[in-house]
Design an enzyme around this catalytic site. Structure first.
Site, PDB file in Angstrom:
ATOM      1  NE  ARG A   1      -2.173  -5.582   7.158  1.00 45.31           N
ATOM      2  CZ  ARG A   1      -3.287  -6.187   6.762  1.00 45.31           C
ATOM      3  NH1 ARG A   1      -3.748  -7.232   7.425  1.00 45.31           N
ATOM      4  NH2 ARG A   1      -3.943  -5.751   5.701  1.00 45.31           N
TER       5      ARG A   1
ATOM      6  NE  ARG B   1      -5.481 -12.351   5.343  1.00 48.80           N
ATOM      7  CZ  ARG B   1      -6.170 -11.208   5.346  1.00 48.80           C
ATOM      8  NH1 ARG B   1      -6.315 -10.504   4.221  1.00 48.80           N
ATOM      9  NH2 ARG B   1      -6.704 -10.748   6.441  1.00 48.80           N
TER      10      ARG B   1
ATOM     11  CG  HIS C   1      -5.242  -6.419  -0.403  1.00 50.05           C
ATOM     12  ND1 HIS C   1      -6.458  -6.480   0.224  1.00 50.05           N
ATOM     13  CD2 HIS C   1      -5.280  -7.338  -1.413  1.00 50.05           C
ATOM     14  CE1 HIS C   1      -7.208  -7.393  -0.404  1.00 50.05           C
ATOM     15  NE2 HIS C   1      -6.518  -7.914  -1.395  1.00 50.05           N
TER      16      HIS C   1
ATOM     17  CD  GLU D   1      -8.658  -9.505  -3.651  1.00 52.65           C
ATOM     18  OE1 GLU D   1      -9.507  -9.221  -2.798  1.00 52.65           O
ATOM     19  OE2 GLU D   1      -7.480  -9.820  -3.360  1.00 52.65           O
TER      20      GLU D   1
ATOM     21  CE  LYS E   1      -3.956  -2.233   2.285  1.00 53.99           C
ATOM     22  NZ  LYS E   1      -4.963  -2.100   3.379  1.00 53.99           N
TER      23      LYS E   1
ATOM     24  CB  THR F   1      -6.990  -6.095   9.785  1.00 52.78           C
ATOM     25  OG1 THR F   1      -7.382  -7.282   9.102  1.00 52.78           O
ATOM     26  CG2 THR F   1      -7.425  -4.871   9.004  1.00 52.78           C
TER      27      THR F   1
ATOM     28  CG  ASN G   1      -3.703  -2.262   6.866  1.00 53.00           C
ATOM     29  OD1 ASN G   1      -3.588  -1.927   5.688  1.00 53.00           O
ATOM     30  ND2 ASN G   1      -4.688  -3.010   7.307  1.00 53.00           N
TER      31      ASN G   1
ATOM     32  CG  PHE H   1     -13.450   0.895   7.184  1.00 50.53           C
ATOM     33  CD1 PHE H   1     -12.918   0.358   6.021  1.00 50.53           C
ATOM     34  CD2 PHE H   1     -14.127   0.061   8.045  1.00 50.53           C
ATOM     35  CE1 PHE H   1     -13.061  -0.982   5.716  1.00 50.53           C
ATOM     36  CE2 PHE H   1     -14.275  -1.298   7.756  1.00 50.53           C
ATOM     37  CZ  PHE H   1     -13.738  -1.816   6.567  1.00 50.53           C
TER      38      PHE H   1
ATOM     39  CE1 TYR I   1      -9.373  -3.334   0.297  1.00 49.99           C
ATOM     40  CE2 TYR I   1      -8.494  -1.375  -0.768  1.00 49.99           C
ATOM     41  CZ  TYR I   1      -8.308  -2.511   0.000  1.00 49.99           C
ATOM     42  OH  TYR I   1      -7.053  -2.832   0.467  1.00 49.99           O
TER      43      TYR I   1
HETATM   44  P1  IDP Z   1      -7.537  -7.163   5.477  1.00 53.39           P
HETATM   45  O1  IDP Z   1      -6.825  -6.105   4.664  1.00 53.39           O
HETATM   46  O2  IDP Z   1      -6.712  -7.602   6.664  1.00 53.39           O
HETATM   47  O3  IDP Z   1      -8.029  -8.318   4.640  1.00 53.39           O
HETATM   48  P2  IDP Z   1     -10.300  -6.217   5.557  1.00 53.39           P
HETATM   49  O4  IDP Z   1     -11.254  -6.527   6.667  1.00 53.39           O
HETATM   50  O5  IDP Z   1     -10.508  -6.900   4.242  1.00 53.39           O
HETATM   51  O6  IDP Z   1      -8.819  -6.469   6.122  1.00 53.39           O
HETATM   52  O7  IDP Z   1     -10.350  -4.643   5.339  1.00 53.39           O
HETATM   53  C1  IDP Z   1      -9.748  -4.044   4.220  1.00 53.39           C
HETATM   54  C2  IDP Z   1      -8.977  -2.838   4.672  1.00 53.39           C
HETATM   55  O8  IDP Z   1      -9.872  -1.872   5.178  1.00 53.39           O
HETATM   56  C3  IDP Z   1      -7.994  -3.110   5.811  1.00 53.39           C
HETATM   57  O9  IDP Z   1      -6.745  -3.580   5.390  1.00 53.39           O
HETATM   58  C4  IDP Z   1      -7.887  -1.737   6.464  1.00 53.39           C
HETATM   59  O10 IDP Z   1      -6.949  -0.924   5.764  1.00 53.39           O
HETATM   60  C5  IDP Z   1      -9.283  -1.187   6.269  1.00 53.39           C
HETATM   61  N1  IDP Z   1     -10.078  -1.420   7.466  1.00 53.39           N
HETATM   62  C6  IDP Z   1     -10.647  -2.556   7.873  1.00 53.39           C
HETATM   63  N2  IDP Z   1     -11.324  -2.402   9.034  1.00 53.39           N
HETATM   64  C7  IDP Z   1     -11.170  -1.111   9.363  1.00 53.39           C
HETATM   65  C8  IDP Z   1     -11.638  -0.327  10.467  1.00 53.39           C
HETATM   66  O11 IDP Z   1     -12.335  -0.795  11.370  1.00 53.39           O
HETATM   67  N3  IDP Z   1     -11.255   0.975  10.460  1.00 53.39           N
HETATM   68  C9  IDP Z   1     -10.491   1.519   9.480  1.00 53.39           C
HETATM   69  N4  IDP Z   1     -10.032   0.802   8.420  1.00 53.39           N
HETATM   70  C10 IDP Z   1     -10.370  -0.490   8.366  1.00 53.39           C
END
Ligand code: IDP
Length: 141
Positions: free
Chosen positions: A104, A87, A117, A128, A11, A93, A114, A59, A51
């Site tokens: 991370r 993963r 992805h 994807e 990212k 996350t 973070n 968010f 997304y």
């Molecule tokens: P992942 O990237 O670990 O698979 P996902 O749940 O698919 O997590 O969420 C996609 C992205 O959205 C996350 O990597 C993060 O950047 C953002 N995200 C997820 N949950 C939150 C939240 O509660 N607050 C802010 N950003 C979030």
């Protein structure tokens, strides 16, 4: 064990920190091969489409803004159990919850920024990878 492919994105925060090579080294040390790669500054439409599954989440707008804030490095990784392996390398996350030694934990600043992805399942991985790469841009080896 299954030979899989997964979609990984480094990212904007991690690209800006100049840790693309360090993250690639982690993929390679874990036995994952880069079979497709491109650097790209996503358009808003591309980030929203990628997304789309999160479009109703609170968010979503912040996530899209962040993903278009600078260039990203996009790659398809191939290897045994590549989806879960990536993963595990990524960590949770929220970097506060990420295990020590994960990408991370080492490079992410917040749940918004973070660092990486990674696809979470075989079906999403296929969608994807196809979102960013034509079949002729993937080089299985
Ligand atoms: P992942 O990237 O670990 O698979 P996902 O749940 O698919 O997590 O969420 C996609 C992205 O959205 C996350 O990597 C993060 O950047 C953002 N995200 C997820 N949950 C939150 C939240 O509660 N607050 C802010 N950003 C979030």
């Amino acid at each position: 064990m299954a030979l899989e492919r997964t979609l990984s994105i480094i990212k904007p925060d991690a690209v800006a920190k100049n840790v693309v090579g360090e993250i690639y080294a982690r993929f390679e040390k874990a036995g994952l091969k880069v079979v497709a790669a491109k650097m790209k500054h996503l358009s808003r439409k591309e980030a929203e489409g990628f997304y789309a599954v999160h479009s109703e989440r609170p968010f979503f707008n912040a996530l899209v803004e962040f993903m278009i804030s600078g260039p990203v490095m996009i790659q398809a990784l191939q290897g045994e159990n590549a989806i879960l392996k990536n993963r595990e390398l990524m960590g949770a996350t929220n970097p506060k919850d990420a295990a020590p030694g994960t990408i991370r934990a080492d490079f992410a600043d917040s749940i918004d920024a973070n660092a990486v992805h990674g696809s979470d399942a075989a079906e999403t991985a296929a969608v994807e990878i196809a979102y960013f790469f034509a079949a002729t841009e993937v080089f299985p080896r």
